[in-house]
Write a protein that holds these residues in place. Structure first.
Motif, PDB file in Angstrom:
ATOM      1  N   GLN A  60       0.837  -1.041  -0.332  1.00  0.00           N
ATOM      2  CA  GLN A  60      -0.104  -0.508   0.068  1.00  0.00           C
ATOM      3  C   GLN A  60       0.994   1.317   0.050  1.00  0.00           C
ATOM      4  O   GLN A  60       1.291   2.193   1.536  1.00  0.00           O
ATOM      5  N   HIS A 101      -6.304   2.547   4.374  1.00  0.00           N
ATOM      6  CA  HIS A 101      -7.100   1.930   4.298  1.00  0.00           C
ATOM      7  C   HIS A 101      -7.973   1.494   5.032  1.00  0.00           C
ATOM      8  O   HIS A 101      -7.487   2.169   6.423  1.00  0.00           O
ATOM      9  N   SER A 149      -8.961  -0.052   8.271  1.00  0.00           N
ATOM     10  CA  SER A 149      -8.876  -1.053   8.814  1.00  0.00           C
ATOM     11  C   SER A 149      -7.908  -0.719   9.865  1.00  0.00           C
ATOM     12  O   SER A 149      -8.294  -0.555  11.470  1.00  0.00           O
ATOM     13  N   ARG A 205      -4.191   6.254  -1.422  1.00  0.00           N
ATOM     14  CA  ARG A 205      -2.516   5.660  -1.904  1.00  0.00           C
ATOM     15  C   ARG A 205      -1.674   6.284  -3.576  1.00  0.00           C
ATOM     16  O   ARG A 205      -2.675   6.699  -3.887  1.00  0.00           O
ATOM     17  N   GLN A 244     -13.357   2.379   0.506  1.00  0.00           N
ATOM     18  CA  GLN A 244     -13.314   1.381   1.169  1.00  0.00           C
ATOM     19  C   GLN A 244     -14.887   0.684   2.291  1.00  0.00           C
ATOM     20  O   GLN A 244     -15.282   2.053   2.774  1.00  0.00           O
ATOM     21  N   GLU A 262     -14.810  -2.359   5.466  1.00  0.00           N
ATOM     22  CA  GLU A 262     -14.108  -3.177   6.000  1.00  0.00           C
ATOM     23  C   GLU A 262     -14.919  -3.564   7.587  1.00  0.00           C
ATOM     24  O   GLU A 262     -15.872  -3.046   7.771  1.00  0.00           O
ATOM     25  N   PHE A 282      -2.068 -10.966   3.871  1.00  0.00           N
ATOM     26  CA  PHE A 282      -2.500  -9.975   4.205  1.00  0.00           C
ATOM     27  C   PHE A 282      -1.794  -9.901   5.644  1.00  0.00           C
ATOM     28  O   PHE A 282      -1.448 -11.538   6.303  1.00  0.00           O
ATOM     29  N   PHE A 329      -2.306  -8.864   8.759  1.00  0.00           N
ATOM     30  CA  PHE A 329      -3.333  -9.159   9.968  1.00  0.00           C
ATOM     31  C   PHE A 329      -4.179 -10.058  10.254  1.00  0.00           C
ATOM     32  O   PHE A 329      -4.561 -10.251  10.831  1.00  0.00           O
ATOM     33  N   THR A 330      -4.318 -10.298   9.067  1.00  0.00           N
ATOM     34  CA  THR A 330      -5.228 -12.205   8.726  1.00  0.00           C
ATOM     35  C   THR A 330      -4.594 -13.187   8.164  1.00  0.00           C
ATOM     36  O   THR A 330      -3.528 -13.109   8.091  1.00  0.00           O
ATOM     37  N   GLY A 380     -11.166  -8.491  -0.262  1.00  0.00           N
ATOM     38  CA  GLY A 380     -10.049  -9.572   0.593  1.00  0.00           C
ATOM     39  C   GLY A 380      -9.851  -9.658   2.390  1.00  0.00           C
ATOM     40  O   GLY A 380     -11.642  -9.135   2.422  1.00  0.00           O
ATOM     41  N   CYS A 381     -10.188 -10.653   2.450  1.00  0.00           N
ATOM     42  CA  CYS A 381     -10.347 -11.713   3.767  1.00  0.00           C
ATOM     43  C   CYS A 381      -9.806 -12.027   4.371  1.00  0.00           C
ATOM     44  O   CYS A 381      -9.035 -12.759   4.116  1.00  0.00           O
ATOM     45  N   ALA A 436     -12.167 -10.567   9.124  1.00  0.00           N
ATOM     46  CA  ALA A 436     -12.122  -9.084   8.624  1.00  0.00           C
ATOM     47  C   ALA A 436     -11.777  -9.742   7.498  1.00  0.00           C
ATOM     48  O   ALA A 436     -11.676 -10.448   6.944  1.00  0.00           O
ATOM     49  N   PHE A 437     -13.019  -8.585   6.730  1.00  0.00           N
ATOM     50  CA  PHE A 437     -13.041  -8.284   5.434  1.00  0.00           C
ATOM     51  C   PHE A 437     -12.937  -6.768   4.708  1.00  0.00           C
ATOM     52  O   PHE A 437     -13.044  -5.750   5.721  1.00  0.00           O
ATOM     53  N   GLY A 438     -12.674  -6.710   3.561  1.00  0.00           N
ATOM     54  CA  GLY A 438     -12.173  -5.332   3.110  1.00  0.00           C
ATOM     55  C   GLY A 438     -12.468  -5.203   1.841  1.00  0.00           C
ATOM     56  O   GLY A 438     -11.808  -6.252   1.074  1.00  0.00           O
TER      57      GLY A 438
HETATM   58  N1  PHE Z   1      -7.027  -3.541   4.446  1.00  0.00           N
HETATM   59  C1  PHE Z   1      -7.187  -4.129   3.029  1.00  0.00           C
HETATM   60  C2  PHE Z   1      -6.729  -3.916   2.052  1.00  0.00           C
HETATM   61  O1  PHE Z   1      -6.422  -2.252   2.293  1.00  0.00           O
HETATM   62  C3  PHE Z   1      -8.474  -5.324   2.660  1.00  0.00           C
HETATM   63  C4  PHE Z   1      -8.696  -6.674   3.938  1.00  0.00           C
HETATM   64  C5  PHE Z   1      -9.405  -5.745   4.723  1.00  0.00           C
HETATM   65  C6  PHE Z   1      -8.291  -7.542   3.672  1.00  0.00           C
HETATM   66  C7  PHE Z   1      -9.151  -7.342   6.293  1.00  0.00           C
HETATM   67  C8  PHE Z   1      -8.230  -8.466   4.739  1.00  0.00           C
HETATM   68  C9  PHE Z   1      -9.159  -8.712   5.534  1.00  0.00           C
HETATM   69  O2  PHE Z   1      -6.565  -3.669   0.541  1.00  0.00           O
END
Ligand code: PHE
Length: 334
Positions: free
Chosen positions: A146, A162, A164, A188, A202, A204, A241, A243-244, A275-276, A298-300
């Motif tokens: 990013q 993001h 997040s 970005r 976004q 999330e 990712f 964070f996941t 993404g998740c 989590a997902f985004g």
């Molecule tokens: N934060 C990630 C992004 O901006 C998206 C994401 C969120 C992926 C949560 C996985 C879990 O690309």
């Protein structure tokens, strides 16, 4: 009698006309004066009836003049220095919601139906909330995923890449169970093209409780794609990712019915939409949530890309150019 009919039928537009009428009937040498003068020549047997008729005429004429003056007066009052204040206003053109707003509201609506709240946070963030707390320490190569706008004077302050970061703030301030989505604008440092921009939007999502599993995530995603696109066939591709863990990209099966489907999906029928993954235990611990007790997913997703998809908009830049001819087309939900 003839005169009474005439009086009752009389209409006048201007004040001069009304005055002329008044003089004709009620003036010193008017019709009524003549009739009253004539009264003495009327034979006694007819006097009573004649007198009543003349009186009726007088009353009709007097009332008529008063009524005409009243309407003329009020139409005069309408003409002020601002023009005629009783005229109906110019119709106000109705605005329409921006496609980003329409799609964002639909996404919020879909998740609020299954108990997700909406959380927001600052667009100008610090390093901790955007990166470090999310298992992206300084010098972590994944930071390059990013490309970031930093504040020149302070490398600790940046434009969030993001939302997040909002979830980090939420975890710091709330105890599980947590069910929240964070819609918002992100930035970005990317070259602007038809497909990507240096800012976009976004949503999330974050769900944390005891015993949350990957199966819960998949079911929620299926519910979501069915509600938003009317398509529930999804595919989870392993991804990464920081964070996941595990992480996945979500593809939705769009089909290959039309030529557009074919083009959009590059002949595969599948479209990547988000993404998740399961929240990395390090992230939970960083935010004050015990990773031995709790787990979460989590997902985004990018709202802009989804808007392009739903409305078949060919260029992401149209979303921020504010061309009225473009914006006016969006009246309701896609
Ligand atoms: N934060 C990630 C992004 O901006 C998206 C994401 C969120 C992926 C949560 C996985 C879990 O690309």
């Amino acid at each position: 009698q003839q005169h009474i009919k005439e009086v009752e039928a009389f209409t006048a537009k201007t004040e001069a006309e009304i005055e002329e009428f008044r003089i004709k009937y009620l003036g010193k040498k008017g019709v009524l004066t003549t009739f009253f003068a004539e009264l003495k020549n009327v034979p006694p047997a007819e006097k009573k009836e004649f007198g009543q008729t003349v009186n009726a005429l007088k009353q009709a004429a007097t009332e008529k003049v008063a009524a005409l003056k009243a309407t003329a007066g009020s139409s005069k009052a309408r003409q002020t220095q601002y023009g005629d204040l009783t005229r109906p206003g110019e119709p106000l053109p109705l605005g329409s919601a921006h496609p980003i707003s329409i799609v964002r509201s639909r996404i919020i609506d879909i998740f609020s139906r299954i108990g997700f709240t909406v959380s927001e946070g600052p667009e100008i963030e610090d390093d901790w909330h955007n990166f470090t707390a999310l298992n992206l320490p300084e010098y972590h190569p994944a930071r390059d995923m990013q490309d970031t706008f930093f504040l020149q004077t302070d490398p600790d302050i940046l434009l969030r890449t993001h939302t997040s970061s909002v979830q980090v703030r939420y975890m710091e301030n709330h105890k599980p169970p947590i069910r929240t989505i964070s819609p918002g604008r992100v930035y970005r440092n990317e070259a602007i093209s038809a497909r990507s921009h240096c800012f976009f939007h976004q949503v999330e999502g974050l769900y944390i409780d005891k015993g949350v599993s990957f199966a819960d995530l998949k079911q929620t995603l299926q519910y979501f794609t069915q509600a938003l696109f009317g398509k529930s066939r999804i595919r989870l591709r392993p991804s990464y990712f920081p964070f996941t863990e595990p992480s996945a990209e979500v593809d939705v099966y769009w089909g290959l019915e039309t030529e557009t489907d074919y083009k959009m999906t590059k002949g595969t029928g599948w479209l990547e939409i988000m993404g998740c993954g399961m929240v990395d235990p390090n992230v939970l611990d960083n935010c004050g949530i015990d990773s031995k007790t709790y787990s979460g997913y989590a997902f985004g997703m990018g709202i802009d890309r989804i808007a392009l998809l739903l409305y078949q908009i060919p260029d992401i830049r149209l979303l921020s150019e504010n061309d009225m001819r473009f914006l006016k087309q969006f009246k309701s939900a896609p």
